[in-house]
Design an enzyme around this catalytic site. Structure first.
Site, short mmCIF file in Angstrom:
data_model
loop_
_atom_site.label_atom_id
_atom_site.label_comp_id
_atom_site.label_asym_id
_atom_site.label_seq_id
_atom_site.Cartn_x
_atom_site.Cartn_y
_atom_site.Cartn_z
N ASP A 148 -9.01 -2.50 3.66
CA ASP A 148 -10.71 -2.08 3.16
C ASP A 148 -10.46 -1.18 2.24
O ASP A 148 -9.58 -0.08 2.40
CB ASP A 148 -11.63 -1.62 4.38
N ARG A 149 -11.42 -1.47 0.77
CA ARG A 149 -11.50 -0.98 0.12
C ARG A 149 -11.75 0.75 0.02
O ARG A 149 -11.06 1.90 -0.28
CB ARG A 149 -12.37 -1.15 -1.50
#
Length: 317
Positions: A148-149
């Site tokens: 995930d970012r």
């Protein structure tokens, strides 16, 4: 069955670490498109305007296997055309991508918070993949999995296309042992360690995943490493890889991760606050290398710091 011809290599180089877009002109049994321009206008004019499409033709931005494609060229179904999209300006993420390991087959990157793994949505050039391709001069680099970012830590990239399947299969078949660290509230009433199993559902276009009744499709082991001033440092070991799994499971225990903008409550979209990263770190990757047969273990050099009088919230290279 008629075998489809092999796609020719792109005649355009990468730009900012991003491959050119490729399209194959579709069949046109009705004869709707006399020229290449007719089709590309129908395809793109609503999004970028007729003037921009014509400007791209004039600038030689549409390219075929034999060079720039002219607007007046006859339409030919099955023809390949490449072009570079115009990228919207992106806010640079002010952290460095670390390199934990690099050889002729793989790169183990130590990703900072706020940097997406791969191009998607509004994050294109400011992504780990684009940066590594540029910085390491590895244009064929591809990810074997994604983080995930908002999560920092280890991500595995494959240097050459012929090796990508072997490493992706490791993740698909759950033959990679992953450990995460997280900072979250401390609950003295919660007996740890424990294993959380639940059914997680993530709908496209909906920010938060949810748990619902039914056969579990996710599993996470949760261990407490230390605690201080109402916060704990946890080791999270997932056996599965559902979207937002660790964040969902910790929230279900009443221990939402520090600075999580989605769980337990979805916050209004706002610019990234680099002083308040999500306190989740992909700490360890461990697997048997499919190309050498040797067991390997990699550990992130990043740390999550327990907030306190002398400790920063988090550290990034």
């Amino acid at each position: 069955m008629r075998r489809r011809s092999k796609t020719p290599p792109a005649p355009l180089p990468q730009r900012y670490g991003i491959d050119p877009a490729r399209l194959r002109l579709p069949a046109d049994p009705e004869g709707s498109w006399v020229t290449v321009r007719d089709h590309l206008m129908e395809r793109f004019a609503a999004a970028i305007g007729t003037e921009r499409v014509d400007a791209m033709f004039a600038e030689g931005r549409f390219v075929g296997t034999d060079g720039p494609v002219g607007a007046a060229e006859p339409y030919t179904a099955g023809r390949y055309i490449w072009f570079h999209r115009d990228f919207a300006p992106e806010q640079p993420v002010p952290f460095v991508v670390g390199i934990v390991h690099r050889d002729e087959r793989i790169v183990i990157a130590d990703k900072p918070h706020f940097l997406a793994t791969t191009p998607r949505g509004r994050h294109i050039t400011e992504t780990t993949l684009a940066r590594l391709r540029r910085d390491l001069d590895l244009p064929e680099l591809q990810p074997a999995h994604r983080l995930d970012r908002l999560t920092a830590g280890l991500a595995l990239f494959v240097v050459r296309p012929e090796h990508r399947g072997a490493y992706q299969t490791l993740f698909r078949d759950r033959r990679v042992r992953k450990e995460y660290e997280a900072i979250a509230p401390y609950d003295p009433e919660l007996a740890l360690p424990l294993t959380v199993r639940s059914r997680i559902v993530k709908e496209r276009g909906v920010m938060a995943a949810r748990e619902e009744s039914g056969e579990p499709n996710s599993e996470t082991r949760v261990e407490l490493l230390e605690h201080r001033d109402g916060l704990g440092r946890y080791r999270l070991t997932p056996a599965t890889g559902r979207t937002h799994q660790l964040r969902v499971h910790m929230n279900s225990l009443g221990l939402p991760l520090l600075n999580d903008p989605v769980y337990p409550v979805v916050a209004e979209p706002a610019p990234d606050d680099y002083a308040r990263p999500l306190q989740l770190l992909a700490k360890t990757l461990e697997f048997t290398d499919p190309m050498t047969g040797r067991p390997v273990r990699f550990e992130s050099r990043r740390t999550l710091a327990m907030p306190g009088p002398t400790a920063p919230l988090a550290t990034d290279d």
